[in-house]
Design a protein around this motif. Structure first.
Motif, short mmCIF file in Angstrom:
data_model
loop_
_atom_site.label_atom_id
_atom_site.label_comp_id
_atom_site.label_asym_id
_atom_site.label_seq_id
_atom_site.Cartn_x
_atom_site.Cartn_y
_atom_site.Cartn_z
N GLY A 1 39.19 24.01 37.94
CA GLY A 1 38.30 25.00 38.52
C GLY A 1 38.75 26.43 38.29
O GLY A 1 39.89 26.69 37.89
N ALA A 2 37.84 27.37 38.55
CA ALA A 2 38.11 28.79 38.31
C ALA A 2 39.25 29.32 39.18
O ALA A 2 39.91 30.29 38.81
CB ALA A 2 36.84 29.60 38.55
N GLY A 3 39.48 28.68 40.33
CA GLY A 3 40.55 29.13 41.22
C GLY A 3 41.93 28.79 40.72
O GLY A 3 42.93 29.25 41.30
N ALA A 4 42.05 28.03 39.63
CA ALA A 4 43.35 27.63 39.10
C ALA A 4 43.86 28.57 38.02
O ALA A 4 44.96 28.36 37.49
CB ALA A 4 43.27 26.21 38.55
N VAL A 5 43.07 29.57 37.67
CA VAL A 5 43.49 30.51 36.62
C VAL A 5 43.23 31.94 37.06
O VAL A 5 42.47 32.19 37.99
CB VAL A 5 42.73 30.24 35.29
CG1 VAL A 5 43.04 28.86 34.75
CG2 VAL A 5 41.22 30.42 35.49
N ARG A 6 43.89 32.86 36.39
CA ARG A 6 43.57 34.28 36.54
C ARG A 6 43.85 34.97 35.22
O ARG A 6 44.65 34.49 34.41
CB ARG A 6 44.34 34.93 37.69
CG ARG A 6 45.83 34.96 37.58
CD ARG A 6 46.41 35.74 38.77
NE ARG A 6 45.92 37.10 38.79
CZ ARG A 6 46.01 37.90 39.87
NH1 ARG A 6 46.51 37.44 41.00
NH2 ARG A 6 45.56 39.15 39.82
N SER A 7 43.19 36.08 34.97
CA SER A 7 43.24 36.72 33.65
C SER A 7 44.53 37.49 33.41
O SER A 7 45.02 37.54 32.28
CB SER A 7 42.04 37.65 33.47
OG SER A 7 42.03 38.63 34.50
N ASN A 8 45.10 38.10 34.44
CA ASN A 8 46.35 38.84 34.26
C ASN A 8 47.10 38.90 35.58
O ASN A 8 46.53 38.65 36.64
CB ASN A 8 46.08 40.25 33.72
CG ASN A 8 45.17 41.06 34.63
OD1 ASN A 8 45.56 41.48 35.73
ND2 ASN A 8 43.93 41.27 34.21
N LYS A 9 48.38 39.24 35.51
CA LYS A 9 49.20 39.29 36.72
C LYS A 9 50.43 40.16 36.48
O LYS A 9 51.04 40.12 35.41
CB LYS A 9 49.64 37.87 37.11
CG LYS A 9 50.54 37.80 38.33
CD LYS A 9 49.83 38.28 39.58
CE LYS A 9 50.73 38.26 40.80
NZ LYS A 9 50.11 38.85 42.00
#
Length: 311
Positions: A216-224
């Motif tokens: 799902g989308a909650g398992a990734v993020r674009s940058n950190k």
């Protein structure tokens, strides 16, 4: 190759190109901007011609009070060979003298309806992001409880498998295998995945998996923002590893030093839990709670009391 050109600024900030169209490919080499008030008044000794120039209400109000000869001379001085471009803000009318000089020298003149301070802020943020120093690191970047953890180590040590387990435990994947890092501020490093492998994870024996599709989308993020480095290495029997946590190792990436922890890998060790706890402990340290120091203080106190009893 230039990272940013004037045409990129026009597109990003939706500016209107008024004149100097031949110069839209001029490179921008610095994120610093200039509001040439002193130059409009005639003082060009320290004119930063390599910066994008912003003309707002203050500069143009003073400019309109000058005589015709001075107006022409000031605008000719503003339009240098290496001036990237000039932006007139607040939707103000562009002076005819500036139009003439810009066409002659092919210096792009743009127009915006935004207030000068607002445009200054947005343009600075855009340029700092695009002109920031960058590098690439072999590793995995995961967001664990809000802490950006960069997991490094030799190929095959188990970085991707550990990241997969962390994702299953509710944390978020940023990048696997290659992490693109940019220096956004003096002590701020931000990592992201190359576009080609964004949201992908490579597991030996299984192949490429799409983390966003599976979890799902909650398992990734674009940058950190990267705050902590965990280095995985195969356990060496004769090597002494830190067992208390008082010694803090550092790793330098670009111009920033990050806290680094070396975690030995051998069968039976749950790396995902260890890294998860390391991230939580790192947060505690930033909040002023250091378990290693507390233990050392207790130990010193116990030793001191023992010595006192012997007397």
């Amino acid at each position: 190759m230039a990272k940013v050109r004037i045409k990129d600024v026009i597109e990003a900030l939706d500016l209107e190109l008024v004149s100097g169209e031949e110069g839209v490919n001029r490179p921008i080499v610095t994120s610093d901007l200039s509001r040439p008030g002193l130059e409009i008044a005639g003082f060009f000794d320290y004119y930063p011609a390599e910066r994008v120039q912003l003309l707002g209400m203050t500069e143009l109000s003073f400019f309109n009070k000058l005589n015709a000869a001075d107006r022409r001379q000031r605008m000719e001085e503003l339009c240098r060979d290496f001036t990237p471009g000039i932006i007139v803000t607040r939707g103000l009318e562009v002076p005819a003298e500036l139009l003439e000089a810009s066409e002659r020298e092919s210096v792009p003149v743009m127009k915006s309806n935004m207030k000068t301070t607002r445009l200054y802020s947005r343009l600075t943020n855009f340029l700092e992001s695009r002109l920031a120093q960058t590098t690439a690191v072999h590793g995995v970047l995961v967001d664990i409880y809000g802490v950006g953890v960069l997991i490094t180590g030799k190929s095959g040590v188990g970085k991707s498998e550990t990241a997969l387990e962390l994702v299953k435990r509710g944390h978020r994947l940023v990048a696997d295998d290659a992490v693109e890092i940019r220096q956004e501020d003096q002590d701020t490093l931000v990592g992201k995945a190359p576009e080609l492998i964004e949201h992908l994870l490579e597991i030996r024996g299984l192949g490429i998996i799409n983390v966003m599709t599976l979890f799902g989308a909650g398992a990734v993020r674009s940058n950190k923002k990267i705050s902590l480095v965990i280095h995985l290495e195969l356990w060496e029997k004769n090597k002494q590893y830190d067992r208390v946590g008082l010694d803090e190792e550092k790793m330098k990436i670009i111009d920033t030093e990050l806290t680094k922890m070396t975690v030995p890998v051998r069968p039976g060790r749950n790396l995902s839990v260890i890294i998860e706890v390391a991230a939580m402990n790192f947060r505690l340290k930033r909040m002023g709670v250091n378990a290693a120091e507390q233990f050392a203080n207790r130990l010193n106190h116990a030793i001191a009391e023992g010595d006192h009893d012997d007397l």
